[in-house]
Design a protein around this motif. Structure first.
Motif, PDB file in Angstrom:
ATOM      1  N   ALA A 181     -11.362  19.924 -13.130  1.00  0.00           N
ATOM      2  CA  ALA A 181     -10.051  20.584 -13.212  1.00  0.00           C
ATOM      3  C   ALA A 181      -9.186  20.248 -12.009  1.00  0.00           C
ATOM      4  N   ALA A 182      -9.796  20.172 -10.831  1.00  0.00           N
ATOM      5  CA  ALA A 182      -9.032  19.839  -9.620  1.00  0.00           C
ATOM      6  C   ALA A 182      -8.456  18.434  -9.716  1.00  0.00           C
ATOM      7  N   ILE A 183      -9.241  17.503 -10.228  1.00  0.00           N
ATOM      8  CA  ILE A 183      -8.759  16.130 -10.408  1.00  0.00           C
ATOM      9  C   ILE A 183      -7.630  16.108 -11.433  1.00  0.00           C
ATOM     10  N   GLY A 184      -7.858  16.758 -12.573  1.00  0.00           N
ATOM     11  CA  GLY A 184      -6.864  16.760 -13.634  1.00  0.00           C
ATOM     12  C   GLY A 184      -5.568  17.438 -13.248  1.00  0.00           C
ATOM     13  N   ALA A 185      -5.642  18.453 -12.380  1.00  0.00           N
ATOM     14  CA  ALA A 185      -4.430  19.154 -11.952  1.00  0.00           C
ATOM     15  C   ALA A 185      -3.509  18.228 -11.155  1.00  0.00           C
ATOM     16  N   VAL A 186      -4.096  17.354 -10.335  1.00  0.00           N
ATOM     17  CA  VAL A 186      -3.269  16.406  -9.586  1.00  0.00           C
ATOM     18  C   VAL A 186      -2.604  15.424 -10.536  1.00  0.00           C
ATOM     19  N   ALA A 187      -3.355  14.935 -11.526  1.00  0.00           N
ATOM     20  CA  ALA A 187      -2.760  14.031 -12.515  1.00  0.00           C
ATOM     21  C   ALA A 187      -1.590  14.706 -13.216  1.00  0.00           C
ATOM     22  N   ALA A 188      -1.768  15.962 -13.595  1.00  0.00           N
ATOM     23  CA  ALA A 188      -0.697  16.694 -14.283  1.00  0.00           C
ATOM     24  C   ALA A 188       0.523  16.860 -13.390  1.00  0.00           C
ATOM     25  N   ASP A 189       0.288  17.147 -12.106  1.00  0.00           N
ATOM     26  CA  ASP A 189       1.403  17.304 -11.173  1.00  0.00           C
ATOM     27  C   ASP A 189       2.236  16.021 -11.081  1.00  0.00           C
ATOM     28  N   TYR A 190       1.566  14.889 -11.159  1.00  0.00           N
ATOM     29  CA  TYR A 190       2.255  13.604 -11.080  1.00  0.00           C
ATOM     30  C   TYR A 190       2.802  13.147 -12.436  1.00  0.00           C
ATOM     31  N   GLY A 191       2.373  13.805 -13.507  1.00  0.00           N
ATOM     32  CA  GLY A 191       2.830  13.424 -14.832  1.00  0.00           C
ATOM     33  C   GLY A 191       2.028  12.313 -15.475  1.00  0.00           C
ATOM     34  N   TYR A 192       0.792  12.104 -15.014  1.00  0.00           N
ATOM     35  CA  TYR A 192      -0.050  11.059 -15.583  1.00  0.00           C
ATOM     36  C   TYR A 192      -1.046  11.668 -16.572  1.00  0.00           C
ATOM     37  N   ALA A 193      -1.201  11.013 -17.709  1.00  0.00           N
ATOM     38  CA  ALA A 193      -2.198  11.439 -18.692  1.00  0.00           C
ATOM     39  C   ALA A 193      -3.581  11.005 -18.221  1.00  0.00           C
ATOM     40  N   VAL A 194      -4.621  11.718 -18.678  1.00  0.00           N
ATOM     41  CA  VAL A 194      -5.986  11.461 -18.216  1.00  0.00           C
ATOM     42  C   VAL A 194      -6.854  11.011 -19.383  1.00  0.00           C
ATOM     43  N   ASN A 195      -7.493   9.872 -19.209  1.00  0.00           N
ATOM     44  CA  ASN A 195      -8.481   9.391 -20.177  1.00  0.00           C
ATOM     45  C   ASN A 195      -9.837  10.007 -19.851  1.00  0.00           C
ATOM     46  N   THR A 196     -10.557  10.470 -20.876  1.00  0.00           N
ATOM     47  CA  THR A 196     -11.855  11.109 -20.647  1.00  0.00           C
ATOM     48  C   THR A 196     -13.031  10.262 -21.132  1.00  0.00           C
ATOM     49  N   GLU A 197     -12.761   9.015 -21.569  1.00  0.00           N
ATOM     50  CA  GLU A 197     -13.857   8.155 -22.009  1.00  0.00           C
ATOM     51  C   GLU A 197     -14.707   7.688 -20.832  1.00  0.00           C
ATOM     52  N   PHE A 198     -14.055   7.453 -19.700  1.00  0.00           N
ATOM     53  CA  PHE A 198     -14.768   7.003 -18.506  1.00  0.00           C
ATOM     54  C   PHE A 198     -14.385   7.891 -17.331  1.00  0.00           C
ATOM     55  N   GLY A 199     -15.395   8.305 -16.564  1.00  0.00           N
ATOM     56  CA  GLY A 199     -15.146   9.166 -15.414  1.00  0.00           C
ATOM     57  C   GLY A 199     -16.244   9.000 -14.392  1.00  0.00           C
ATOM     58  N   GLY A 200     -16.474  10.047 -13.620  1.00  0.00           N
ATOM     59  CA  GLY A 200     -17.502   9.998 -12.598  1.00  0.00           C
ATOM     60  C   GLY A 200     -18.886  10.232 -13.178  1.00  0.00           C
TER      61      GLY A 200
END
Length: 258
Positions: free
Chosen positions: A154-173
């Motif tokens: 959620a912390a990672i995704g919140a930064v993406a949202a703040d910048y307006g970038y969509a997040v792919n969930t197929e590949f991650g950590g």
């Protein structure tokens, strides 16, 4: 299965992590207009051999790749973001280059990625790279004992949202330790308070990556290189970390090497 590492084992992973940080520093200094990606691949091979390390990528053959992978580093340019095969390409001014590498020393692996802008940076590319770096820092800050894996995502995704970038969930950590990829999977977005409880000894590779215009991906004919589906530029930042009784240890940090 999850394998919690002892302090001694985490220290061994830290030795690998410092080497990776130094290797990426070396390649970042060489990544200039006019440099061929194959030169960077060959330099990475030299440094790995000199250190007596082993590449985690060589002969890697996952289900999604057209393997085996026969390089020691992933080099992804502009709209390429993950698993870029080093090839005969000469870097140009303002190219965005992601370098992603995992090696093992004495049986313990670490994994890190860094995006650099070659030559003259564009403002929009700086912003994209900064977003991945800030998302990585936010994910690390959330990796506290007693928190949940969803808090990190959620912390990672919140930064993406703040910048307006969509997040792919197929590949991650992912988890990491004796091998490059261990459980658990760490998505780059999620819901706080959900998922696995973080416990001391858990070692993870956190790796936010974003594309400027989409969360969809396409594959090159080489079967490895992953690009943004709309051709927009991409960036990727990654560290290997260890959960402790207090703040997390960033095992691939340049500061630790210093």
């Amino acid at each position: 299965m999850l394998e919690l590492k002892t302090p001694r084992e985490i220290a061994a992973m830290g030795v690998t992590g410092i080497f990776i940080a130094e290797l990426l520093d070396d390649l970042a200094r060489r990544a200039r207009p006019g440099v061929n990606l194959l030169d960077l691949e060959h330099r990475a091979r030299e440094l790995i051999a000199a250190r007596g390390a082993q590449s985690c990528y060589w002969d890697y053959e996952p289900s999604f790749g057209r393997g085996p992978f026969r390089n020691v580093i992933c080099l992804s340019v502009n709209d390429a973001v993950l698993h870029g095969l080093p090839h005969d390409y000469v870097l140009k001014d303002a190219d965005v280059l992601t370098m992603d590498i995992a090696v093992s020393i004495d049986g313990w692996a670490a994994d890190s990625a860094r995006t650099v802008i070659v030559g003259t940076p564009r403002a929009e590319d700086r912003r994209l790279v900064a977003a991945t770096e800030q998302a990585l820092s936010a994910g690390v800050a959330a990796a506290l004992p007693g928190n949940r894996l969803g808090d990190v995502s959620a912390a990672i995704g919140a930064v993406a949202a703040d910048y307006g970038y969509a997040v792919n969930t197929e590949f991650g950590g992912h988890g990491i330790g004796r091998t490059m990829h261990e459980d658990p999977h760490v998505p780059n977005t999620g819901r706080p308070g959900r998922g696995l409880e973080l416990r001391p000894g858990l070692t993870l590779a956190l790796e936010p990556w974003f594309a400027a215009g989409t969360d969809r991906i396409v594959y090159d004919p080489d079967g490895w290189t992953i690009r943004s589906a709309d051709g927009s530029r991409t960036a990727h930042s990654e560290h290997t970390i260890a959960i402790t009784d207090g703040p997390p240890l960033v095992l691939t940090s340049r500061a630790r090497g210093a």
